[in-house]
Design a protein around this motif. Structure first.
Motif, PDB file in Angstrom:
ATOM      1  N   GLU A 281      -3.962  12.271   2.538  1.00 49.87           N
ATOM      2  CA  GLU A 281      -4.183  10.822   2.625  1.00 49.87           C
ATOM      3  C   GLU A 281      -2.884  10.087   2.948  1.00 49.87           C
ATOM      4  O   GLU A 281      -2.895   9.088   3.662  1.00 49.87           O
ATOM      5  CB  GLU A 281      -4.798  10.281   1.335  1.00 49.87           C
ATOM      6  N   LEU A 282      -1.772  10.592   2.454  1.00 44.85           N
ATOM      7  CA  LEU A 282      -0.482   9.993   2.790  1.00 44.85           C
ATOM      8  C   LEU A 282      -0.188  10.168   4.277  1.00 44.85           C
ATOM      9  O   LEU A 282       0.314   9.255   4.942  1.00 44.85           O
ATOM     10  CB  LEU A 282       0.626  10.614   1.935  1.00 44.85           C
ATOM     11  N   ALA A 283      -0.564  11.322   4.842  1.00 44.61           N
ATOM     12  CA  ALA A 283      -0.412  11.563   6.281  1.00 44.61           C
ATOM     13  C   ALA A 283      -1.291  10.610   7.087  1.00 44.61           C
ATOM     14  O   ALA A 283      -0.862  10.101   8.136  1.00 44.61           O
ATOM     15  CB  ALA A 283      -0.759  13.017   6.616  1.00 44.61           C
TER      16      ALA A 283
ATOM     17  N   LEU B 258      -4.430   3.275   2.301  1.00 43.36           N
ATOM     18  CA  LEU B 258      -3.631   3.131   1.089  1.00 43.36           C
ATOM     19  C   LEU B 258      -4.501   3.302  -0.148  1.00 43.36           C
ATOM     20  O   LEU B 258      -4.122   4.002  -1.091  1.00 43.36           O
ATOM     21  CB  LEU B 258      -2.927   1.768   1.057  1.00 43.36           C
ATOM     22  N   ALA B 259      -5.685   2.699  -0.148  1.00 41.72           N
ATOM     23  CA  ALA B 259      -6.601   2.838  -1.280  1.00 41.72           C
ATOM     24  C   ALA B 259      -7.015   4.304  -1.472  1.00 41.72           C
ATOM     25  O   ALA B 259      -7.079   4.789  -2.612  1.00 41.72           O
ATOM     26  CB  ALA B 259      -7.833   1.959  -1.074  1.00 41.72           C
ATOM     27  N   GLU B 260      -7.261   5.002  -0.371  1.00 42.36           N
ATOM     28  CA  GLU B 260      -7.639   6.418  -0.464  1.00 42.36           C
ATOM     29  C   GLU B 260      -6.494   7.253  -1.025  1.00 42.36           C
ATOM     30  O   GLU B 260      -6.708   8.156  -1.840  1.00 42.36           O
ATOM     31  CB  GLU B 260      -8.093   6.938   0.898  1.00 42.36           C
ATOM     32  N   TYR B 261      -5.262   6.931  -0.601  1.00 41.26           N
ATOM     33  CA  TYR B 261      -4.112   7.649  -1.151  1.00 41.26           C
ATOM     34  C   TYR B 261      -3.952   7.334  -2.643  1.00 41.26           C
ATOM     35  O   TYR B 261      -3.714   8.242  -3.450  1.00 41.26           O
ATOM     36  CB  TYR B 261      -2.816   7.305  -0.404  1.00 41.26           C
TER      37      TYR B 261
ATOM     38  N   VAL C  49      -1.665   5.730  10.637  1.00 39.90           N
ATOM     39  CA  VAL C  49      -2.058   4.340  10.898  1.00 39.90           C
ATOM     40  C   VAL C  49      -0.820   3.456  11.025  1.00 39.90           C
ATOM     41  O   VAL C  49      -0.753   2.590  11.901  1.00 39.90           O
ATOM     42  CB  VAL C  49      -3.019   3.809   9.809  1.00 39.90           C
ATOM     43  N   MET C  50       0.186   3.689  10.206  1.00 41.44           N
ATOM     44  CA  MET C  50       1.429   2.910  10.312  1.00 41.44           C
ATOM     45  C   MET C  50       2.058   3.094  11.692  1.00 41.44           C
ATOM     46  O   MET C  50       2.513   2.119  12.309  1.00 41.44           O
ATOM     47  CB  MET C  50       2.416   3.326   9.217  1.00 41.44           C
TER      48      MET C  50
END
Length: 107
Positions: free
Chosen positions: A58-60, A47-50, A65-66
């Protein structure tokens, strides 16, 4: 050759990618409890990277991970989607771009 130390959950093919690059790595298989704990940390990391990059990549990663968290906790992606759809039906989604500014009590 310098050694870099990590304590990081990585994708399944990372060890073979490291070795294909002529390096060696030491890995271990986590217990279910440690795996879930590190997945939760990984969610924060992704999340921080996104948030920093705002990139689709990054969203992918965050979505990957989700999905792993869902499976690790014994749920299914279908269950996740059903909970999401139920909440959307009851409370709506975010398509209308509504910013709540204030709520006043009574008249």
């Amino acid at each position: 050759m310098p050694t870099k130390t990590y304590h990081k959950l990585v994708r399944d093919r990372i060890p073979e990618i490291i070795e294909a690059d002529g390096k060696t790595c030491i890995c271990e298989t986590l217990s279910d409890e440690d795996y879930i704990s590190l997945l939760d940390q990984k969610l924060n990391e992704e999340l921080a990277e996104y948030q920093e990059s705002k990139s689709l990549e990054e969203l992918a990663d965050l979505l990957e991970v989700m999905q792993a968290v869902v499976k690790a906790r014994g749920w299914t992606l279908g269950e996740l989607e059903q909970v999401r759809a139920d909440k959307a039906a009851k409370r709506g989604g975010f398509e209308k771009k509504i910013l709540l500014r204030e709520v006043k009590e009574g008249c």
